[in-house]
Scaffold this active site. Structure first.
Site, short mmCIF file in Angstrom:
data_model
loop_
_atom_site.label_atom_id
_atom_site.label_comp_id
_atom_site.label_asym_id
_atom_site.label_seq_id
_atom_site.Cartn_x
_atom_site.Cartn_y
_atom_site.Cartn_z
N THR A 1 2.99 -0.26 -0.33
CA THR A 1 3.19 0.86 0.40
C THR A 1 4.34 1.65 0.71
O THR A 1 5.40 0.67 0.44
CB THR A 1 2.36 0.41 1.76
N ARG A 2 4.56 2.79 1.01
CA ARG A 2 5.56 3.46 1.44
C ARG A 2 5.43 4.05 2.94
O ARG A 2 6.32 4.55 3.23
CB ARG A 2 6.23 4.40 0.36
N HIS B 1 -1.58 1.13 9.05
CA HIS B 1 -2.76 1.42 10.23
C HIS B 1 -3.70 0.46 9.94
O HIS B 1 -3.99 -0.20 9.11
CB HIS B 1 -2.98 2.90 10.15
N HIS C 1 -5.39 0.42 6.27
CA HIS C 1 -4.72 -0.38 5.21
C HIS C 1 -4.95 -2.07 5.68
O HIS C 1 -5.17 -2.76 4.79
CB HIS C 1 -3.24 -0.11 5.19
N ARG D 1 -7.00 5.22 -2.88
CA ARG D 1 -7.18 6.48 -2.98
C ARG D 1 -5.91 7.51 -3.05
O ARG D 1 -4.85 7.16 -2.50
CB ARG D 1 -8.07 7.12 -1.71
#
Ligand code: ZN
Length: 388
Positions: free
Chosen positions: A200-201, A205, A208, A293
């Site tokens: 992740t960057r 929340h 995720h 996605r």
């Protein structure tokens, strides 16, 4: 390897890509001699410096240096190195126009002039940046942040094997910048045979968190592996994100999760970068990898499932890590649970969903998003950061 052999060798993480973990670290003594020595030197951008570190630690195994002309062409056109090994994105070192490179060894320095490592010059070549943009990123649009970096790079690149200082990094982010050898050792110590990686960057929340927990129901451990190298303007700073990840960890059993930082530049290359992200996590010892996605996408350059489709089209043998493909998650007021369209039949109006823009506006106004969307601990950190 047969099943009985696997039992004999005990827990076994996936082999690194190409079979062996590359280690191109420079020892401190040699580095200090080089730092004051007479070697000609080349300044690196922040993104190139992050790539150098990833090369030296083996995060980019089997690469042991910056790519040459033949490799650049092969990776760009066929997504493979000349020997056929899957590799989706060229890793190049730009050579500024006014610099002449002698043969032999070159010192590599950071933006503040500090010594980062060395490169054994193998060749200097004209980098076909237009082909790279078109074939790797799928667009030559200079407003795409990854394409802008490629097109803005010098026309010449210098190639060859590298060695680099992998010094401990400062601060709460630096402390978590583990090398692939370190995460592999941590997995072995914890007895994890199967490990899922999450790239992740962004702040994490509930959506995720749900994906990670779905995956964690099926494997031994989770590597929460945020990318902390150069990202684009507007992304939340790494220090803030790291505190937010630590807050989310309060919702996982500590013995089942490892939070580490990946120092690498974000390229926003969508499908091709999803393959890179998977291979890098394979090198870090993961056996599974979450692909969401529009993974590694930006704007509307890539279709929502293009990255997943590219990964699914690669053979298990070639990829060597299992992609776990997920759709967006949300809280459903009728299911009374987190869900995706794969598990919830109710219409959008029953879902708690906020766009990135809506969330940013709420946080900037000091408003907590609903608890179904975001953990309060996380939202409070982001509000504090948006005010400073
Ligand atoms: Zn529902």
């Amino acid at each position: 390897m047969t099943i009985s052999e696997q039992r004999l060798t005990g827990p076994r993480h996936g082999l690194p890509h190409g079979g062996q973990l590359v280690d191109r670290r420079l020892d401190a003594e040699e580095a200090s001699a080089l730092a004051s020595g007479p070697l000609p030197w080349l300044p690196l951008t922040a993104a190139e410096a992050a790539d150098l570190r990833a090369l030296a630690t083996g995060a980019y195994s089997p690469l042991s240096g910056f790519l040459g002309a033949k490799e650049h062409q092969s990776v760009t056109e066929s997504m493979r190195l000349p020997d056929g090994t899957l590799w989706p994105i060229p890793v190049c070192l730009g050579l500024p126009d006014d610099l002449r490179v002698p043969s032999g060894r070159l010192a590599l320095r950071g933006e503040a002039g500090e010594l980062l490592g060395t490169l054994e010059v193998a060749e200097v070549f004209e980098r076909d940046r237009a082909a790279e943009a078109e074939l790797v990123y799928g667009t030559s649009d200079p407003t795409h942040p990854g394409v802008a970096r490629v097109l803005g790079a010098p026309s010449r690149a210098v190639a060859g094997p590298v060695q680099a200082l992998v010094a401990p990094l400062e601060g709460p982010v630096g402390e978590r910048a583990l090398t692939p050898a370190e995460t592999r050792a941590a997995f072995a110590e914890r007895g994890w045979a199967t490990v899922v990686g999450f790239q992740t960057r962004n702040p994490v929340h509930r959506a995720h968190e749900y994906l990670m927990k779905c995956a964690l129901e099926m494997v031994d451990g989770l590597l929460l592996h945020p990318l902390v190298g150069p990202t684009k303007e507007g992304d939340v700073p790494a220090e803030v994100r790291m505190r937010a990840y630590e807050a989310v960890l309060g919702y996982f059993p500590p013995s089942r999760v490892l939070l580490a930082a990946l120092v690498a530049p974000m390229r926003y290359a969508g499908p091709r970068e999803a393959v890179l992200h998977a291979l890098v996590r394979k090198n870090y010892g993961c056996t599974h990898f979450i692909v969401g996605r529009d993974h590694a996408g930006v704007g509307s350059y890539y279709g929502p499932f293009e990255a997943q489709q590219l990964l699914a089209a690669l053979s298990a043998e070639e990829l060597g890590i299992v992609p776990l493909r997920f759709d967006n998650a949300f809280y459903c007021r009728r299911c009374l649970a987190m869900a995706t369209t794969k598990t919830c039949p109710h219409p959008d109006t029953d879902h708690v969903a906020l766009s990135g823009t809506q969330v940013r506006a709420m946080l900037a106004a000091g408003q907590l998003p609903p608890p179904e969307f975001s953990r309060a601990e996380v939202a409070e950190l982001l509000i504090e950061a948006s005010r400073s």
